[in-house]
Design a protein around this motif. Sequence first.
Motif, PDB file in Angstrom:
ATOM      1  N   PHE A  59       5.189   4.851   6.329  1.00 24.81           N
ATOM      2  CA  PHE A  59       6.919   6.123   6.845  1.00 24.81           C
ATOM      3  C   PHE A  59       6.208   7.109   8.190  1.00 24.81           C
ATOM      4  O   PHE A  59       4.771   7.114   8.476  1.00 24.81           O
ATOM      5  CB  PHE A  59       6.773   7.206   5.608  1.00 24.81           C
ATOM      6  CG  PHE A  59       8.116   8.395   6.329  1.00 24.81           C
ATOM      7  CD1 PHE A  59       9.411   7.697   6.541  1.00 24.81           C
ATOM      8  CD2 PHE A  59       8.028   9.968   6.039  1.00 24.81           C
ATOM      9  CE1 PHE A  59      10.412   8.698   6.895  1.00 24.81           C
ATOM     10  CE2 PHE A  59       8.009  10.454   6.819  1.00 24.81           C
ATOM     11  CZ  PHE A  59      10.270  10.068   6.926  1.00 24.81           C
ATOM     12  N   MET A  60       6.828   6.732   9.094  1.00 24.97           N
ATOM     13  CA  MET A  60       6.289   7.894  10.397  1.00 24.97           C
ATOM     14  C   MET A  60       7.427   8.263  10.932  1.00 24.97           C
ATOM     15  O   MET A  60       8.746   8.409  11.055  1.00 24.97           O
ATOM     16  CB  MET A  60       6.341   6.141  11.521  1.00 24.97           C
ATOM     17  CG  MET A  60       5.905   7.072  13.364  1.00 24.97           C
ATOM     18  SD  MET A  60       5.164   5.259  14.246  1.00 24.97           S
ATOM     19  CE  MET A  60       5.238   6.832  15.653  1.00 24.97           C
ATOM     20  N   ILE A  61       6.668   9.822  11.368  1.00 24.29           N
ATOM     21  CA  ILE A  61       7.432  10.586  12.361  1.00 24.29           C
ATOM     22  C   ILE A  61       6.749  10.706  13.681  1.00 24.29           C
ATOM     23  O   ILE A  61       6.184  11.289  13.250  1.00 24.29           O
ATOM     24  CB  ILE A  61       7.573  11.943  11.413  1.00 24.29           C
ATOM     25  CG1 ILE A  61       7.789  12.227  10.097  1.00 24.29           C
ATOM     26  CG2 ILE A  61       8.433  12.994  12.307  1.00 24.29           C
ATOM     27  CD1 ILE A  61       8.101  13.715   9.489  1.00 24.29           C
ATOM     28  N   PRO A  62       8.065  10.409  14.335  1.00 23.72           N
ATOM     29  CA  PRO A  62       7.436   9.999  15.513  1.00 23.72           C
ATOM     30  C   PRO A  62       7.834  11.242  16.321  1.00 23.72           C
ATOM     31  O   PRO A  62       7.770  12.205  16.543  1.00 23.72           O
ATOM     32  CB  PRO A  62       8.554   9.172  16.555  1.00 23.72           C
ATOM     33  CG  PRO A  62       9.604   9.376  16.007  1.00 23.72           C
ATOM     34  CD  PRO A  62       8.625   9.928  14.444  1.00 23.72           C
ATOM     35  N   PHE A  85       5.050   9.150  -1.745  1.00 28.41           N
ATOM     36  CA  PHE A  85       5.120   7.752  -1.887  1.00 28.41           C
ATOM     37  C   PHE A  85       3.783   7.465  -0.682  1.00 28.41           C
ATOM     38  O   PHE A  85       3.032   6.401  -1.117  1.00 28.41           O
ATOM     39  CB  PHE A  85       5.907   7.304  -0.662  1.00 28.41           C
ATOM     40  CG  PHE A  85       5.798   6.700   0.665  1.00 28.41           C
ATOM     41  CD1 PHE A  85       6.596   5.039   0.245  1.00 28.41           C
ATOM     42  CD2 PHE A  85       5.835   7.025   1.631  1.00 28.41           C
ATOM     43  CE1 PHE A  85       6.243   4.060   1.258  1.00 28.41           C
ATOM     44  CE2 PHE A  85       5.092   6.178   2.667  1.00 28.41           C
ATOM     45  CZ  PHE A  85       5.677   4.225   2.343  1.00 28.41           C
ATOM     46  N   VAL A  86       3.424   8.508  -0.428  1.00 26.95           N
ATOM     47  CA  VAL A  86       1.897   8.227   0.259  1.00 26.95           C
ATOM     48  C   VAL A  86       0.896   8.721  -1.161  1.00 26.95           C
ATOM     49  O   VAL A  86      -0.216   8.097  -1.019  1.00 26.95           O
ATOM     50  CB  VAL A  86       1.183   9.122   1.233  1.00 26.95           C
ATOM     51  CG1 VAL A  86       0.067   9.229   2.036  1.00 26.95           C
ATOM     52  CG2 VAL A  86       2.325   9.483   2.381  1.00 26.95           C
ATOM     53  N   ARG A  87       1.579   9.841  -1.610  1.00 25.14           N
ATOM     54  CA  ARG A  87       0.684  10.156  -2.975  1.00 25.14           C
ATOM     55  C   ARG A  87      -0.469   8.185  -3.756  1.00 25.14           C
ATOM     56  O   ARG A  87      -1.425   8.344  -4.416  1.00 25.14           O
ATOM     57  CB  ARG A  87       0.451  10.711  -3.782  1.00 25.14           C
ATOM     58  CG  ARG A  87      -0.579  11.046  -4.701  1.00 25.14           C
ATOM     59  CD  ARG A  87       0.003  12.268  -5.761  1.00 25.14           C
ATOM     60  NE  ARG A  87       0.566  13.439  -5.891  1.00 25.14           N
ATOM     61  CZ  ARG A  87      -0.169  13.978  -5.307  1.00 25.14           C
ATOM     62  NH1 ARG A  87      -1.539  13.694  -6.138  1.00 25.14           N
ATOM     63  NH2 ARG A  87       0.072  15.634  -4.866  1.00 25.14           N
ATOM     64  N   GLN A  88       1.017   7.271  -3.681  1.00 24.72           N
ATOM     65  CA  GLN A  88       0.941   6.166  -4.755  1.00 24.72           C
ATOM     66  C   GLN A  88       0.481   4.869  -3.678  1.00 24.72           C
ATOM     67  O   GLN A  88       0.490   3.985  -4.140  1.00 24.72           O
ATOM     68  CB  GLN A  88       2.163   5.851  -5.475  1.00 24.72           C
ATOM     69  CG  GLN A  88       2.957   6.705  -6.225  1.00 24.72           C
ATOM     70  CD  GLN A  88       4.111   6.934  -6.711  1.00 24.72           C
ATOM     71  OE1 GLN A  88       4.898   6.404  -6.158  1.00 24.72           O
ATOM     72  NE2 GLN A  88       5.407   7.344  -7.257  1.00 24.72           N
ATOM     73  N   GLY A  89       0.227   5.575  -2.603  1.00 27.07           N
ATOM     74  CA  GLY A  89      -0.237   4.475  -1.695  1.00 27.07           C
ATOM     75  C   GLY A  89       0.395   4.121  -0.522  1.00 27.07           C
ATOM     76  O   GLY A  89       0.305   2.985   0.367  1.00 27.07           O
ATOM     77  N   GLY A  90       1.214   4.249  -0.108  1.00 22.67           N
ATOM     78  CA  GLY A  90       2.494   3.897   1.086  1.00 22.67           C
ATOM     79  C   GLY A  90       1.506   4.907   2.356  1.00 22.67           C
ATOM     80  O   GLY A  90       0.288   5.844   2.145  1.00 22.67           O
ATOM     81  N   GLY A  91       1.593   4.515   3.559  1.00 25.62           N
ATOM     82  CA  GLY A  91       1.078   4.658   4.992  1.00 25.62           C
ATOM     83  C   GLY A  91       1.950   5.887   5.293  1.00 25.62           C
ATOM     84  O   GLY A  91       3.277   5.706   5.524  1.00 25.62           O
ATOM     85  N   TYR A  92       1.674   7.042   5.885  1.00 22.47           N
ATOM     86  CA  TYR A  92       1.791   8.004   7.276  1.00 22.47           C
ATOM     87  C   TYR A  92       0.694   7.617   8.345  1.00 22.47           C
ATOM     88  O   TYR A  92      -0.199   7.948   8.088  1.00 22.47           O
ATOM     89  CB  TYR A  92       1.979   9.432   5.882  1.00 22.47           C
ATOM     90  CG  TYR A  92       2.283  10.335   7.411  1.00 22.47           C
ATOM     91  CD1 TYR A  92       3.759  10.271   7.006  1.00 22.47           C
ATOM     92  CD2 TYR A  92       2.337  11.228   8.461  1.00 22.47           C
ATOM     93  CE1 TYR A  92       4.362  11.942   8.028  1.00 22.47           C
ATOM     94  CE2 TYR A  92       2.183  11.760   9.231  1.00 22.47           C
ATOM     95  CZ  TYR A  92       4.000  12.465   8.794  1.00 22.47           C
ATOM     96  OH  TYR A  92       4.734  12.928   9.178  1.00 22.47           O
TER      97      TYR A  92
END
Length: 264
Positions: A59-62, A85-92
């Motif tokens: 997930f990206m915030i430009p 989402f990030v806590r479970q392994g997603g990227g930010y």
Amino acid sequence: MNSITVAIFDVDNEGVLAGPQNKSARVIHAILKAETNIETIIVTGKKLRQSRLDGINVFMIPGGGVMLYQQWALGVRGRKIVRDFVRQGGGYFGICSGAFLATNARFGWLALVDVKLHDMKHQNRGGGLISVKLNAAHAEEVFSSQWVLKDTLPMLYWQGPLMVDQTGGKLTESKRKAGFGIIKEVASFSSVIAPEDSENERIRFPEYFSDEHMSGHAACIQTTYGKGRVFVSSPHLELPAENRGMIPEIIRWTAQVETLCEAL
């Protein structure tokens, strides 16, 4: 290699990429679309809350946005979805305003990164090209040698956060339980800006472009939150154009691409 899907956050309810004003998001979208095995989708706050980022790797915030409006567009539920989402392994991956929102410096931000922000009172400095110094020990975990061996790089700074790691490379038990990871400084500011239109103090604070207020503060940080990886950059990595190859490498790192490869 499995495909990586990147969700780029947009505050336009119609899902048009960041509106006509956000050059940063458009450039990043073009960079990623040209990459093999990286797919991009545009998500608004509403779409994020509906989809819960299912099927997304990063997930990206430009940059180029107004962080308080982005915060509002995400909403309380949207911010929780991103954290989970990030806590479970997603990227930010956050740039400029996306870097601000990743921190826990203000109530209602995403609180993925445990840092202090220096001199928020005069954050609206304006900007220009600035030199950043890479920390090879941490940069090589994210970037290929073509970047790490350069030592310093020019980047566009435009009112991004000046980040300060107060942890000394250690985590308290409460911070660890909250999901925070060790802060690793990938790059720091190594010069000051010659501000454009510095006489216009209604929107700029030229006296705060000094070494005291700029040099030495963290420009790029990598860390973890729960099982996920987080990369935040105060300057705009997409400008100047010579740096654009860094962005796909950050995406692959935050997506934990080596884990994806192992599944093949």
